[in-house]
Design an enzyme around this catalytic site. Structure first.
Site, short mmCIF file in Angstrom:
data_model
loop_
_atom_site.label_atom_id
_atom_site.label_comp_id
_atom_site.label_asym_id
_atom_site.label_seq_id
_atom_site.Cartn_x
_atom_site.Cartn_y
_atom_site.Cartn_z
N LYS A 22 88.13 -31.55 -17.57
CA LYS A 22 87.67 -32.15 -16.30
C LYS A 22 88.78 -32.14 -15.26
CE LYS A 22 87.53 -36.81 -15.58
NZ LYS A 22 88.20 -37.11 -14.31
N ASN A 23 89.95 -32.63 -15.65
CA ASN A 23 91.02 -32.81 -14.66
C ASN A 23 91.66 -31.51 -14.20
OD1 ASN A 23 90.50 -35.49 -14.68
ND2 ASN A 23 92.39 -36.11 -15.72
N CYS A 117 89.15 -48.48 -7.15
CA CYS A 117 88.25 -48.12 -8.22
C CYS A 117 88.51 -49.06 -9.37
CB CYS A 117 88.41 -46.67 -8.64
SG CYS A 117 89.87 -46.41 -9.60
N ARG A 122 94.84 -47.38 -6.62
CA ARG A 122 94.95 -45.93 -6.50
C ARG A 122 95.01 -45.43 -5.05
NH1 ARG A 122 91.09 -43.47 -11.13
NH2 ARG A 122 92.63 -41.82 -11.22
N VAL A 124 96.36 -43.16 -1.71
CA VAL A 124 96.60 -41.73 -1.54
C VAL A 124 97.74 -41.47 -0.55
CG1 VAL A 124 94.30 -40.93 -2.20
CG2 VAL A 124 94.75 -41.55 0.19
N ASP A 307 95.27 -41.72 -19.95
CA ASP A 307 93.87 -41.40 -20.23
C ASP A 307 93.52 -41.46 -21.72
OD1 ASP A 307 93.35 -41.10 -17.57
OD2 ASP A 307 93.20 -38.91 -17.58
N ARG A 399 80.62 -38.96 -16.72
CA ARG A 399 81.51 -38.37 -15.70
C ARG A 399 82.49 -37.40 -16.34
NH1 ARG A 399 85.09 -42.14 -12.94
NH2 ARG A 399 85.85 -40.10 -12.36
#
Ligand code: UD1
Length: 420
Positions: A22-23, A117, A122, A124, A307, A399
């Site tokens: 995914k990442n 979230c 988080r 940016v 993760d 997700r």
């Protein structure tokens, strides 16, 4: 809303194919915005997040579609509107990865701020700092980031990141591929997914050196070109299955696993009493003896990934002994603790540290998934528990895990998706 019903059913056995990462897939899909020609990506996992990214590109006028199960074809020459709207960005923070490519290729972009979230604030700021260093004019209004490159082209710059940020490094690296001159990113993220993105960009004609180290040097080129690129396999999905085997016992072969990117995970599982046998890109994980608690501190790659913290905690919950687990990347990434405790886990939290006292038995209960990896930890705990565990809000799981219940059923688990 779908739920998962998991019934503890003893050891896992068999083989499971690991999906594309995914990442890596998310930034790679966004990199298509840098190219005014068709590009093809294979091994793209079917996940809600990859679907959202394709929709985000479509909203901008880009021709993007999944043409086979794991193949996405994109032609960004049709781009008309360099805008990422709130309705999609709010569902997936990684949407901010369109910012760098849009400013680099289109000269301007308007991207909704991802906001907070579940696992923390988080921000940016490092993404914006990097683009500003390359000459972008950045303003914030109405919850959106507006960024424009004077004269339509970014300029190479020397950027020192304040902290190691994965998507921050990726955004700036993508932007720099089309900038005028040389960009050096210091304190860059070394994650394998950053390297995979760099390899994809190189396949499209970018000039990038040093990906996988903490200094990445990008020499801007005038254009990128068509390419076909295969996304790397998902080390977090592979690690999740490995933790599940550690927790419930058995023997499972992970097919097409990114073995060299998984040292920190495998080291912890060996300490826990597992055997790890590597054969090319296949890895057989087994545990026959007792399971021992292992302490861990999360940190950027090559250290143990944040993760995987929740999944390793689910394993520690049923291990012999006590584990001290410290979360160093996100400030609010222990939400699975209270749900694990509903199953009978004994965990004390102080600040960002959890002390997990292993118990000999968990009992099934109703629990709630709170974020992507927390959901995976509840699946693992449910597999260890006696009786039935019902996991609500599994849209988080969807997700980032491709057909997780089918894959687990293939390994002998009793797990079922229930629509309500
Ligand atoms: C990526 C991964 C996510 C993983 C995380 C850490 C993707 C799509 N997601 O998220 O699965 O958990 O890396 O390995 O690849 N930070 C700032 N300012 C910034 C950027 C980050 O303060 O501009 C902070 C964050 O709040 C966090 C830390 O830096 O505390 C690391 O975050 P970062 O590496 O950026 O995470 P993501 O790239 O969002």
């Amino acid at each position: 809303m779908d739920k998962l019903r998991v019934t503890g059913n003893g050891p896992l056995r068999g083989a499971v194919r690991i999906s594309g990462a995914k990442n890596a897939a998310l930034p790679i899909l966004c990199s298509s915005l840098l190219v005014k020609a068709p590009v093809t990506f294979v091994n793209v996992p079917q996940l809600n997040d990859t679907r959202t990214t394709v929709r985000l590109l479509n909203q901008m006028g880009v021709t993007a579609a999944r043409t086979e199960t794991h193949r996405v074809e994109i032609d960004a020459s049709t781009l008309t509107k360099p805008v990422a709207e709130y309705d999609l960005v709010k569902t997936m923070r990684a949407s901010v990865l369109v910012l760098g490519p849009l400013v680099a290729r289109w000269g301007e972009a308007r991207v909704s701020l991802p906001g907070g979230c579940a696992i923390g604030q988080r921000p940016v700021d490092q993404h914006l700092k990097g683009l500003e260093a390359m000459g972008a004019e950045v303003t914030l209004d109405g919850g959106y980031i507006n960024a424009a490159a004077p004269g339509g082209r970014l300029k190479g710059a020397h950027i020192v990141m304040d902290m190691v940020t994965v998507t921050g490094t990726e955004n700036v690296m993508m932007a720099a591929t089309l900038a005028d001159g040389v960009t050096v990113i210091e304190n860059a993220a070394r994650e394998p997914e950053v390297v995979d993105l760099a390899n994809c960009l190189i396949a499209m004609g970018a000039d990038i050196k040093g990906a996988g180290t903490d200094t990445i040097t990008i020499t801007g080129v005038d254009n990128l070109h068509s390419a076909t690129y295969r996304v790397m396999p998902d080390r977090i999905e592979a690690g999740t299955f490995a933790c599940a085997v550690a927790a419930v016992g058995g023997e499972v072969t992970l097919l097409d696993a990114p073995v060299t990117a998984m040292d920190a995970i495998f080291d912890k599982l060996r300490d826990a009493g597992c055997s790890i046998a590597v054969n090319g890109s296949n890895v057989t994980v087994s545990r026959k003896g007792p399971l021992k608690a292992v302490s861990v501190k999360t940190a950027p790659y090559p250290a143990f990934p944040t993760d995987m913290q929740a999944q390793l905690m689910a394993m520690n919950v049923v291990a012999e002994g006590t584990a001290v687990m410290t979360e160093n990347i996100f400030e609010n990434r222990m939400m699975h603790v209270s749900e694990l405790c509903r199953l009978g886990a004994k965990i004390d939290i102080t600040g960002n540290t959890a002390v997990v006292q292993g118990v000999s038995e968990l009992k099934g209960a109703n629990v709630m998934a709170t974020d992507l990896r927390a959901s995976a930890s509840l699946v693992i705990a449910g597999l260890c528990a006696t009786g039935t565990t019902m996991i609500d809000r599994i849209y988080h799981l969807d997700r980032g895990y491709e057909h997780i219940e089918d894959k687990l059923i293939g390994l002998g688990a009793t797990i079922e998706r229930v629509s309500s």
